[in-house]
Design a protein around this motif. Structure first.
Motif, PDB file in Angstrom:
ATOM      1  N   ALA A  47       0.825  -1.201   0.000  1.00 51.58           N
ATOM      2  CA  ALA A  47       0.000   0.000   0.000  1.00 51.58           C
ATOM      3  C   ALA A  47       0.863   1.257   0.000  1.00 51.58           C
ATOM      4  N   GLY A  48       1.998   1.205   0.715  1.00 52.61           N
ATOM      5  CA  GLY A  48       2.923   2.335   0.699  1.00 52.61           C
ATOM      6  C   GLY A  48       3.505   2.570  -0.684  1.00 52.61           C
ATOM      7  N   PHE A  79       0.983   4.238  -2.756  1.00 54.12           N
ATOM      8  CA  PHE A  79       0.885   5.679  -2.492  1.00 54.12           C
ATOM      9  C   PHE A  79       1.770   6.459  -3.459  1.00 54.12           C
ATOM     10  N   ALA A 119       0.317   6.272  -6.985  1.00 49.06           N
ATOM     11  CA  ALA A 119      -0.816   7.180  -7.130  1.00 49.06           C
ATOM     12  C   ALA A 119      -0.357   8.625  -7.227  1.00 49.06           C
ATOM     13  N   TYR A 120       0.668   8.961  -6.481  1.00 54.98           N
ATOM     14  CA  TYR A 120       1.146  10.347  -6.493  1.00 54.98           C
ATOM     15  C   TYR A 120       1.684  10.735  -7.866  1.00 54.98           C
ATOM     16  N   SER A 122      -6.928  11.545  -7.579  1.00 55.40           N
ATOM     17  CA  SER A 122      -5.661  11.661  -6.860  1.00 55.40           C
ATOM     18  C   SER A 122      -5.886  11.625  -5.354  1.00 55.40           C
ATOM     19  N   LEU A 153      -4.473   8.614  -3.019  1.00 55.96           N
ATOM     20  CA  LEU A 153      -3.484   8.933  -1.984  1.00 55.96           C
ATOM     21  C   LEU A 153      -4.015   8.621  -0.592  1.00 55.96           C
ATOM     22  N   THR A 191      -4.534   4.553  -0.154  1.00 53.63           N
ATOM     23  CA  THR A 191      -3.303   3.774   0.017  1.00 53.63           C
ATOM     24  C   THR A 191      -2.601   4.109   1.329  1.00 53.63           C
ATOM     25  N   LEU A 192      -2.601   5.379   1.722  1.00 53.49           N
ATOM     26  CA  LEU A 192      -1.972   5.743   2.981  1.00 53.49           C
ATOM     27  C   LEU A 192      -2.725   5.145   4.162  1.00 53.49           C
ATOM     28  N   SER A 243      -1.990   1.410   4.343  1.00 49.12           N
ATOM     29  CA  SER A 243      -0.642   1.157   4.847  1.00 49.12           C
ATOM     30  C   SER A 243      -0.597   1.282   6.364  1.00 49.12           C
ATOM     31  N   LEU A 284       6.329   4.673   4.323  1.00 51.71           N
ATOM     32  CA  LEU A 284       5.782   5.730   5.167  1.00 51.71           C
ATOM     33  C   LEU A 284       6.852   6.737   5.567  1.00 51.71           C
ATOM     34  N   ALA A 305       7.197   8.987   2.505  1.00 47.53           N
ATOM     35  CA  ALA A 305       6.006   9.718   2.055  1.00 47.53           C
ATOM     36  C   ALA A 305       6.054  11.207   2.382  1.00 47.53           C
TER      37      ALA A 305
END
Length: 373
Positions: free
Chosen positions: A77-78, A81, A84-85, A107, A111, A114-115, A118, A186, A189
């Motif tokens: 998931a991280g 992120f 996706a970004y 977006s 974001l 997924t965050l 995570s 993370l 991020a």
């Protein structure tokens, strides 16, 4: 009298019901708290703990795999992120991506989702680890004396290492590695998200649209200003630089340019200027008219109030006060530097013009103030 004597005699005998409420018992070993008379259990170490439940090795192995799966989900998931970004972020399709609300919606959903997944994966894995792998203890600590004994102090390191070993962090590499792996995205991020705050202003705030020969217009209009328009002492006008209204700039100045270029034109009697005004600052005035930036140097609010009797400029947000007759120096409030002054003059037709840019950077001190301002 007989009852009083009996009570006194009874109290002197030290009976259990005759002492004042709240005072300790006089008899040795007598307690006030119910149940405290039970003998305390002796413990072997300074951190007495009784194990209440220990999972079997087979249960721990299954739980280890479950927790590792959650940590891997958190890691993926991280990574999602970051995908996706860069897929729907501001750099995906340039300005179009920012302007298209549908892309912005995708977006934000990607974001945020997924965050959240995570963080949830790490939390779920840690919960499984704590509940199904670590042994459960019932720990008690007597409160006989506040200071720790030398034995307790010396055994803390041993107690800590024993706890770390029983947690499984040192002897279960699968858990340790997947947990650390899940935290890597993370940790990165915030670095990526800082890109959206934009670049540092550098020296941009030291340069505005004001330049030698730029005429001034009254705020909200296209009316040019002559020195004769501020003939009365104490007059104050808010002004902007003259800017073309054409197809390229249908609305004239942008909001950013307005914030950086807005000025206050103030008419001050010649004799009211204070000795603190330098010769250069006086040369920047014209016929008693002085121009200062209207943006407060504290946090950027408009310093919109002027009191003609004291020549004080007041910012209504936090009451920073500046002396217009003394180079707009701070006389009260949280601001740390004067309002920047704009050198002014007149052209051949008598219209007020700028003779250059501001004397220092416009806006709050924390943006781009020079040392010593």
């Amino acid at each position: 009298m007989t009852d009083n004597n009996d009570t006194t005699a009874s109290g002197a005998s030290g009976g259990p019901d005759d002492r004042v409420i709240g005072t300790p018992a006089s008899a040795e070993g007598e307690t006030i708290v119910s149940g405290a008379e039970e003998p305390r259990r002796e413990h072997a170490g300074p951190y007495p703990a009784e194990e209440t439940h220990k999972h079997s090795e087979e249960e721990q192995r299954r739980a280890e795999k479950t927790a590792a799966v959650w940590f891997l989900i958190a890691f993926l998931a991280g990574i999602g992120f970051f995908v996706a970004y860069f897929a729907w972020g501001p750099n995906a399709e340039g300005e179009q991506a920012i302007a298209d609300p549908q892309i912005a919606q995708y977006s934000n959903m990607a974001l945020g989702g997924t965050l959240a997944l995570s963080l949830f994966g790490i939390g779920a894995g840690m919960t499984v680890w704590a509940r199904r792998i670590m042994p459960h203890y019932e720990v008690s600590s007597p409160y006989d004396e506040l200071p720790s004994s030398p034995e307790e102090k010396s055994s803390f390191s041993e107690f800590f290492m024993k706890s770390a070993d029983e947690s499984g962090f040192t002897k279960r590499p699968l858990l340790r590695r997947t947990l650390l792996l899940s935290m890597v995205p993370l940790g990165l991020a915030p670095i990526v998200l800082l890109r959206d705050t934009g670049p540092l202003p550098g020296d941009k705030l030291k340069k505005t649209l004001w330049e030698d020969g730029t005429r001034m217009v009254v705020e909200g209009t296209n009316q040019l200003i002559k020195a004769a328009d501020l003939a009365e002492d104490g007059s104050m006008v808010t002004a902007f630089p003259e800017y073309p209204h054409n197809e390229e700039h249908p609305h004239g100045l942008s909001l950013n340019d307005q914030a950086k270029t807005v000025i206050m034109l103030i008419k001050i009697p010649e004799g009211d200027f204070k000795p603190g005004m330098s010769e250069q600052q006086m040369n920047w005035t014209h016929d008693g008219i002085v121009a200062y930036s209207k943006i407060c140097t504290h946090v950027g609010c408009p310093a919109a109030l002027y009191e003609r009797g004291s020549h004080r400029i007041l910012c209504p947000c936090h009451q920073s006060t500046f002396d217009a007759a003394d180079g707009a120096k701070v006389v009260f409030g949280p601001a740390h530097r004067p309002l920047p002054q704009l050198p002014i003059g007149v052209d051949d037709e008598g219209y007020l013009i700028a003779k250059g840019d501001f004397s220092s950077a416009v806006g709050p001190t924390f943006w781009d103030a020079e040392k010593g301002d």
